[in-house]
Design a protein around this motif. Structure first.
Motif, short mmCIF file in Angstrom:
data_model
loop_
_atom_site.label_atom_id
_atom_site.label_comp_id
_atom_site.label_asym_id
_atom_site.label_seq_id
_atom_site.Cartn_x
_atom_site.Cartn_y
_atom_site.Cartn_z
N ALA A 77 -22.45 15.98 63.87
CA ALA A 77 -21.43 16.42 64.82
C ALA A 77 -20.15 15.60 64.68
O ALA A 77 -19.03 16.15 64.77
CB ALA A 77 -21.97 16.32 66.24
N ASN A 78 -20.27 14.32 64.43
CA ASN A 78 -19.07 13.49 64.22
C ASN A 78 -18.31 13.90 62.98
O ASN A 78 -17.06 13.95 62.97
CB ASN A 78 -19.48 12.01 64.13
N ALA A 79 -19.05 14.22 61.90
CA ALA A 79 -18.40 14.66 60.67
C ALA A 79 -17.66 15.98 60.89
O ALA A 79 -16.53 16.17 60.38
CB ALA A 79 -19.43 14.80 59.55
N ARG A 80 -18.27 16.86 61.65
CA ARG A 80 -17.62 18.14 61.91
C ARG A 80 -16.38 17.96 62.77
O ARG A 80 -15.38 18.66 62.58
CB ARG A 80 -18.62 19.08 62.61
N ILE A 81 -16.43 17.03 63.69
CA ILE A 81 -15.25 16.76 64.53
C ILE A 81 -14.09 16.28 63.67
O ILE A 81 -12.93 16.71 63.83
CB ILE A 81 -15.61 15.73 65.62
N GLN A 82 -14.38 15.36 62.74
CA GLN A 82 -13.31 14.86 61.87
C GLN A 82 -12.70 15.98 61.04
O GLN A 82 -11.47 16.06 60.87
CB GLN A 82 -13.88 13.78 60.96
N LEU A 83 -13.56 16.90 60.53
CA LEU A 83 -13.06 18.00 59.71
C LEU A 83 -12.20 18.96 60.53
O LEU A 83 -11.09 19.34 60.14
CB LEU A 83 -14.23 18.75 59.09
N THR A 84 -12.71 19.36 61.68
CA THR A 84 -11.96 20.33 62.51
C THR A 84 -10.70 19.70 63.09
O THR A 84 -9.70 20.40 63.28
CB THR A 84 -12.86 20.84 63.64
N GLY A 98 5.99 28.27 59.69
CA GLY A 98 5.65 29.68 59.71
C GLY A 98 4.66 30.09 58.65
O GLY A 98 4.54 31.29 58.35
N ASN A 99 3.91 29.16 58.09
CA ASN A 99 2.94 29.48 57.03
C ASN A 99 1.55 29.76 57.56
O ASN A 99 0.61 29.90 56.77
CB ASN A 99 2.88 28.32 56.03
N ILE A 100 1.39 29.82 58.86
CA ILE A 100 0.09 30.12 59.46
C ILE A 100 0.33 30.90 60.74
O ILE A 100 1.33 30.71 61.44
CB ILE A 100 -0.68 28.81 59.74
N THR A 101 -0.56 31.80 60.98
CA THR A 101 -0.42 32.63 62.19
C THR A 101 -0.98 31.88 63.40
O THR A 101 -1.78 30.95 63.28
CB THR A 101 -1.18 33.95 62.02
N ASP A 102 -0.54 32.35 64.55
CA ASP A 102 -1.05 31.74 65.80
C ASP A 102 -2.55 31.96 65.94
O ASP A 102 -3.27 31.10 66.46
CB ASP A 102 -0.33 32.36 67.00
N GLN A 103 -3.06 33.09 65.46
CA GLN A 103 -4.50 33.37 65.58
C GLN A 103 -5.32 32.37 64.80
O GLN A 103 -6.34 31.86 65.28
CB GLN A 103 -4.77 34.80 65.08
N VAL A 104 -4.89 32.05 63.56
CA VAL A 104 -5.63 31.08 62.75
C VAL A 104 -5.58 29.70 63.40
O VAL A 104 -6.57 28.96 63.42
CB VAL A 104 -5.06 31.04 61.33
N ALA A 105 -4.42 29.34 63.95
CA ALA A 105 -4.29 28.04 64.61
C ALA A 105 -5.24 27.94 65.81
O ALA A 105 -5.88 26.92 66.05
CB ALA A 105 -2.85 27.81 65.04
N GLN A 106 -5.33 29.06 66.58
CA GLN A 106 -6.24 29.07 67.73
C GLN A 106 -7.69 28.98 67.29
O GLN A 106 -8.52 28.32 67.94
CB GLN A 106 -6.01 30.34 68.55
N GLN A 107 -8.03 29.62 66.16
CA GLN A 107 -9.39 29.55 65.66
C GLN A 107 -9.76 28.12 65.27
O GLN A 107 -10.88 27.66 65.52
CB GLN A 107 -9.55 30.49 64.47
N ARG A 108 -8.80 27.43 64.65
CA ARG A 108 -9.06 26.04 64.28
C ARG A 108 -9.21 25.16 65.51
O ARG A 108 -10.07 24.25 65.54
CB ARG A 108 -7.93 25.51 63.38
N GLN A 109 -8.39 25.42 66.53
CA GLN A 109 -8.52 24.65 67.78
C GLN A 109 -9.88 24.92 68.45
O GLN A 109 -10.52 24.01 68.97
CB GLN A 109 -7.37 25.02 68.73
N GLN A 110 -10.31 26.17 68.41
CA GLN A 110 -11.60 26.53 68.98
C GLN A 110 -12.74 25.85 68.23
O GLN A 110 -13.71 25.37 68.84
CB GLN A 110 -11.77 28.04 68.96
#
Length: 356
Positions: A77-84, A98-110
């Protein structure tokens, strides 16, 4: 010749006697909180144990493996936290260009939030695994005297409240003495306590208890509990006396007799109990009057105190009471009184007169 002491004056407190039994102040049924094979019994049957002492040991290997697995999940879980977290940081920079959409950014935050939640879950699993591993050592929850082992090594132990009892521990320092008091005695006793005629402090009212086969009440305790209602069927109220029992002599279930004060301290006349005779329904004492003649007197008896008896009425301080020689003394007959100490056993009076 007869032995004649005079009554003595002494401050006494009338008491009423009640029977009861000693009960443990604490009792615990020791059960396992985890399942497994019992591999060790670490106590001697009937021994005194302290809180925290090891009693039983359950095979810890399955729970050690579960702990290591849970710890591995925390590392993952710690390794996954560092990656995300890195993905979220890169997404912030890409949004500016502008090289990434808001949807992709939200997915990464999620994904980052899910990784944090996974870490919390893994840490909770580690805490549970540590607790289960700790519970493989079954320890004494209280100080007290332990019973015999009810399960031997090699048996499979189940966990939970419905599982088999491994042993029991009772606390006997202090120990309780429960007894039932009739309504009139209780009300009379409480009246004297409220009026301050019977001493009582924060620890309760002092009482004395005697054991079977013992005439003297030598065990001291204090009444510190009375039930909140009277038993309507028996008309009694349950009371409890607490006894320190520092030497651990008393044990649960022992029968005893408790003396409860039924009057404040007062001055009374006492005579040896051996001087009292029965005449049908009356109690009679033979005394020596004028001209050394035997005079019977009807008396009203109070309570017994050791070998002495309280006389409520019928005697005065000046009366000479016959203790020894009662078989030869007859009302109206003339005797030779010999003074004795009323607090000591009277010897047989010496014969008087010419030798034959």
């Amino acid at each position: 010749p007869v032995s004649v002491p005079t009554p003595i004056k002494k401050n006494v407190t009338d008491t009423a006697e009640f029977t009861g039994r000693f009960e443990a102040s604490e009792r615990v049924d020791v059960r396992a909180q985890v399942s497994g094979q019992l591999i060790q019994v670490a106590f001697k049957d009937g021994a005194e144990v302290k809180k925290g002492d090891l009693l039983f040991k359950i095979d810890p290997r399955p729970y050690q493996n579960a702990l290591e697995e849970a710890q591995s999940a925390v590392t993952t879980a710690n390794a996954r936290i560092q990656l995300t977290k890195a993905d979220v940081d890169r997404a912030k920079d890409l949004i500016r260009t502008g090289n990434i959409t808001d949807q992709v950014a939200q997915q990464r935050q999620q994904a980052y939030q899910e990784a944090l939640a996974s870490l919390q879950s893994a840490q909770a699993q580690v805490a549970t695994a540590k607790l289960n591993l700790e519970w493989t050592d079954v320890r004494a929850p209280i100080d007290g005297r332990i019973s015999r082992k009810l399960v031997t090594e090699g048996n499979l132990i189940a966990s939970g409240a419905s599982s088999s009892v491994l042993t029991t521990i009772v606390g006997t320092k202090p120990i309780y003495f429960y007894f039932d008091v009739d309504e009139q005695s209780y009300l009379r006793y409480m009246t004297f306590v409220r009026e301050g005629k019977i001493p009582q402090d924060e620890g309760g009212a002092p009482v004395k208890i005697s054991l079977p086969g013992s005439q003297a009440s030598t065990i001291e305790g204090r009444i510190d509990f009375a039930d909140n209602q009277l038993d309507q069927q028996t008309g009694t109220l349950r009371l409890r006396a607490t006894v320190p029992n520092e030497n651990g002599f008393l044990t649960s279930g022992v029968f005893g007799r408790l003396q409860l004060a039924s009057s404040p301290e007062h001055e009374a006349l006492l005579i040896p109990d051996a001087a009292i005779l029965s005449d049908q329904t009356r109690k009679v004492v033979l005394t020596v009057g004028q001209d050394n003649k035997v005079i019977p007197k009807v008396v009203e008896l109070g309570q017994a105190t050791d070998a002495m008896r309280v006389i409520k009425s019928g005697l005065t301080e000046q009366d000479q009471v016959i203790v020894n020689g009662l078989m030869r003394a007859r009302p109206g007959s003339q005797v030779i009184p010999q003074k004795v100490d009323p607090t000591k056993p009277a010897d047989k009076p010496a014969a008087s007169g010419p030798k034959k």
